[in-house]
Scaffold this active site. Structure first.
Site, PDB file in Angstrom:
ATOM      1  N   LEU A 182       0.739  -1.209   0.074  1.00  0.00           N
ATOM      2  CA  LEU A 182       0.187   0.207  -0.285  1.00  0.00           C
ATOM      3  C   LEU A 182       0.724   1.632   0.073  1.00  0.00           C
ATOM      4  O   LEU A 182       0.686   1.957  -0.400  1.00  0.00           O
ATOM      5  CB  LEU A 182      -0.763  -0.079   1.137  1.00  0.00           C
ATOM      6  CG  LEU A 182      -2.356  -1.136   0.903  1.00  0.00           C
ATOM      7  CD1 LEU A 182      -2.269  -1.812   2.254  1.00  0.00           C
ATOM      8  CD2 LEU A 182      -3.183  -0.452   0.413  1.00  0.00           C
ATOM      9  N   ASP A 183       2.197   1.601   0.938  1.00  0.00           N
ATOM     10  CA  ASP A 183       2.935   2.362   0.746  1.00  0.00           C
ATOM     11  C   ASP A 183       2.854   2.720  -0.836  1.00  0.00           C
ATOM     12  O   ASP A 183       2.985   3.920  -1.547  1.00  0.00           O
ATOM     13  CB  ASP A 183       4.405   2.024   1.091  1.00  0.00           C
ATOM     14  CG  ASP A 183       4.413   3.347   2.834  1.00  0.00           C
ATOM     15  OD1 ASP A 183       4.326   4.521   1.944  1.00  0.00           O
ATOM     16  OD2 ASP A 183       5.213   3.335   3.582  1.00  0.00           O
ATOM     17  N   ASP A 184       3.371   1.843  -1.844  1.00  0.00           N
ATOM     18  CA  ASP A 184       4.426   2.248  -2.893  1.00  0.00           C
ATOM     19  C   ASP A 184       2.825   2.687  -3.906  1.00  0.00           C
ATOM     20  O   ASP A 184       3.429   3.341  -4.357  1.00  0.00           O
ATOM     21  CB  ASP A 184       4.958   0.669  -3.673  1.00  0.00           C
ATOM     22  CG  ASP A 184       6.461   0.660  -3.273  1.00  0.00           C
ATOM     23  OD1 ASP A 184       7.594   1.228  -3.521  1.00  0.00           O
ATOM     24  OD2 ASP A 184       6.417  -0.345  -1.688  1.00  0.00           O
TER      25      ASP A 184
END
Length: 655
Positions: free
Chosen positions: A388-390
């Site tokens: 989710l961060d990427d």
């Protein structure tokens, strides 16, 4: 830059022509590091553990000797040995027994004389800490594979666990992605009581204390009741394991093989992380797959692609970070502006676009079956495990480029699908984890196998902040139900001093930068108490030299706060970006921070940094992102220039 100029900067701000000159040099240097196909990827360095494990893997498999590679890895390990005699988990860190046992074993394996001064110092430090028997579970498993320790000294997780239904309290789907991919092939190795070939016959009995170490104290992350329960279960499993029905065991092993083979991920490897890749190779070997078997061969090639080879040294990375690096560089270059920078960012985004996973529903779908895929992974490919961060960072870069560079509708579908997948994995508490939703079965961290305390992937403030930033940048209303839940989550997670814990970066500076960017994107200005407290905290921890720094020691279990450390380029940039998101571009502290960056820019146009400012597993595994001191300072300089030139106080983007 002299001390006089630092004081002048504090009084009147850094002259924009000086900021522009430093920015231009950094941009030119970063453009020179772009790969031919448009992406960036920088080294990702951990501690001594993985280079040592790589050498021991080769000897486990009895692969042909490679004296030159062993010479270079040996040179690397000797260089990073610390003054305390052992090996730390990060640059300048304290002695770590597990990393030290593996590094010593590796050096002895490649021919270092145990009586050489560096080996004697390492051995003395290991024995003073209680000997190899005090090492962590993963190290004890390696020692069991080499016959240095009996298997009964290793926590028992029966391979048959893969056959359990999902409602069972201990189930793979309740663990983090990294635990799943590491554990499944390891279950086979444990069930078969595999023994490393070790053709040189190297042993390390000298690392064990003369008397068996006292029982390891309970890890501080555990709860006494749960720990006692699981320790009792472990004792029972050890008694019952010889009585396990053989057909059931064969079925369980076959299920493990199916799990691994489905997720082999080509030459990017199982889970795209070294421990899982290495365990997969050893599993296939233990089951009699010859080296030329397609599954074993591709699993082995994946490991080899993690090597960093220099003329005099070599080491093995834990994984690679091209999507993360490329997306963040694109943000920095879009901030810098100018035709060469924006052209390079456009090429970087074009490289990223086809890496979006639009078809495969990965392991995350076990708990969110109705969500369509649409995420990006951290590595080149990892379709079962996008993160989710990427995804949030890529979506924000594409959205910004769509607006800034007038790219038409080229990225509309990618942005929409990425946002849809991200929103679909919001956890019930309003936050986001890195790879899964609601991965919060905290009792699992009490099982004996989980002595690292990182078996789970719960929501964290830094990842949640990035997802909030993305939604806000795309126009999500502050009072929408999911945004309200997310902002409430961030407010609950804010520490009393105003900071936020940073799970994936060191630490409170990273978390606070992330949260301030999110709150700014969501429309909360510097008068909002949450923002004001965070900005005041960043101002209070600035170092006397004008920069910011924080040590990895801040990852204490009690989350007791920031650990002061010498200023680093990446942490200074995070603090500056956070303060500017809070509307403090004109504060003297920001000018002093920009002056620190300009003063510490080297002859290449970039910034040196040996400190580890990335997080893997708090208190257990840390990362040195070689790209962080290259693109984050550039980003901070560009934002400072842009806000000052436009006479704005806050940025308009999510990051």
């Amino acid at each position: 830059m002299t001390e006089t100029l630092l004081h002048a900067a504090a009084a009147a701000g850094v002259p924009l022509d000086e900021a522009e000159a430093g920015l231009r040099r950094a941009t030119e240097a970063l453009l020179g590091l772009q790969r031919e196909d448009g992406h960036w990827v920088f080294e990702l360095e951990a501690d001594a553990t993985i280079p040592a494990e790589y050498v021991l893997l080769r000897h486990h498999l009895a692969e042909p000797d490679d004296p030159e590679l062993e010479r270079r890895i040996g040179a690397y390990l000797r260089r990073i040995q610390a003054a305390h005699g052992g090996w730390p988990l990060f640059h300048g860190g304290a002695f770590d027994i597990s990393a030290s046992v593996k590094a010593y074993f590796c050096l002895k394996m490649i021919g270092d004389d145990p009586e050489a001064p560096h080996m004697r110092r390492a051995r003395a430090a290991i024995l003073a800490a209680g000997g190899a028997g005090r090492a962590n579970v993963f190290t004890r498993i390696l020692l069991a594979l080499y016959g240095e320790m009996p298997w009964h000294r290793v926590p028992t997780i029966p391979v048959e666990m893969v056959l359990l239904p999902r409602w069972f309290p201990v189930h793979l789907s309740k663990m983090s992605y990294w635990a799943r991919t590491v554990l499944v092939p390891l279950l086979v190795l444990q069930a078969l009581r595999v023994r490393a070939r070790n053709p040189r016959g190297v042993r390390i009995p000298e690392l064990f204390a003369a008397r068996r170490a006292r029982r390891r104290r309970m890890r501080t992350h555990r709860k006494p009741g749960w720990a006692a329960f699981f320790n009792t279960v472990d004792a029972g499993l050890k008694l019952a394991e010889p009585l396990w029905p053989e057909p059931l065991r064969r079925r369980a092993i076959a299920r493990c093989v199916d799990f691994v083979t489905e997720r082999l991920n080509g030459e990017d490897g199982l889970g795209a992380i070294y421990p899982a890749m290495a365990n997969a190779v050893m599993m296939y070997d233990a089951l009699g797959y010859p080296p030329e078997h397609p599954d074993r061969a591709i699993a082995r090639r994946a490991v080899e692609k993690l090597l960093v080879l220099r003329e005099e040294e070599a080491y093995c990375q834990p994984c690679v970070s091209p999507v993360w690096d490329t997306a963040l560089v694109c943000h920095a270059l879009l901030e810098a502006g100018g035709e060469p920078a924006t052209a390079a960012a456009t090429r970087g985004l074009a490289w990223l676009k086809p890496l979006q996973e639009l078809e495969l529903k990965g392991d995350w779908a076990a708990w969110r079956p109705d969500v369509r895929p649409g995420g990006w992974a951290f590595q080149y490919r990892n379709p079962h495990y996008p993160d989710l961060d990427d995804t949030a960072v890529v979506v924000m870069a594409m959205d910004r480029a769509r607006d800034q560079l007038r790219l038409g509708r080229n990225y509309d579908e990618a942005i929409a699908r990425g946002a849809e997948w991200t929103a679909g994995l919001q956890s019930r508490d309003g936050g986001w984890g890195a790879f899964d939703a609601d991965n919060i079965h905290h009792y699992l961290n009490n099982i004996p196998f989980a002595d690292h305390g990182a078996l789970l992937d719960p929501p964290t403030a830094d990842v949640s902040a990035r997802c909030v930033s993305m939604l806000a940048q795309l126009g999500e209303a502050q009072d929408s139900p999911r945004m309200r839940a997310a902002l409430d989550y961030l407010e609950r997670e804010q520490a009393a001093d105003g900071s936020w814990f940073g799970r994936w970066g060191v630490n409170y500076i990273y978390g606070t930068w992330s949260a301030l960017c999110a709150l700014n994107a969501a429309g909360l200005d510097g008068a909002t108490p949450m923002v004001r407290k965070a900005a005041d905290w960043l101002l209070a921890i600035q170092n006397p030299d004008g920069g910011w720094g924080e040590g990895c020691e801040s990852y204490r279990l009690d989350h007791s706060g920031h650990e002061p450390a010498p200023s680093t380029a990446s942490q200074t940039a995070w603090a500056l970006l956070g303060l500017m998101a809070a509307g403090e571009v004109d504060h003297p502290a920001v000018a002093r921070g920009i002056a620190w960056l300009l003063h510490n820019q080297d002859e290449t146009g970039l910034w040196p940094q040996e400190a580890f400012t990335g997080g893997g597993f708090p208190r257990v595994f840390y990362l040195r992102y070689h790209g962080y001191p290259k693109f984050f300072p550039l980003w901070a300089l560009a934002r400072y220039r842009n806000l000052r030139q436009a006479n704005h106080t806050r940025p308009a983007h999510g990051m």
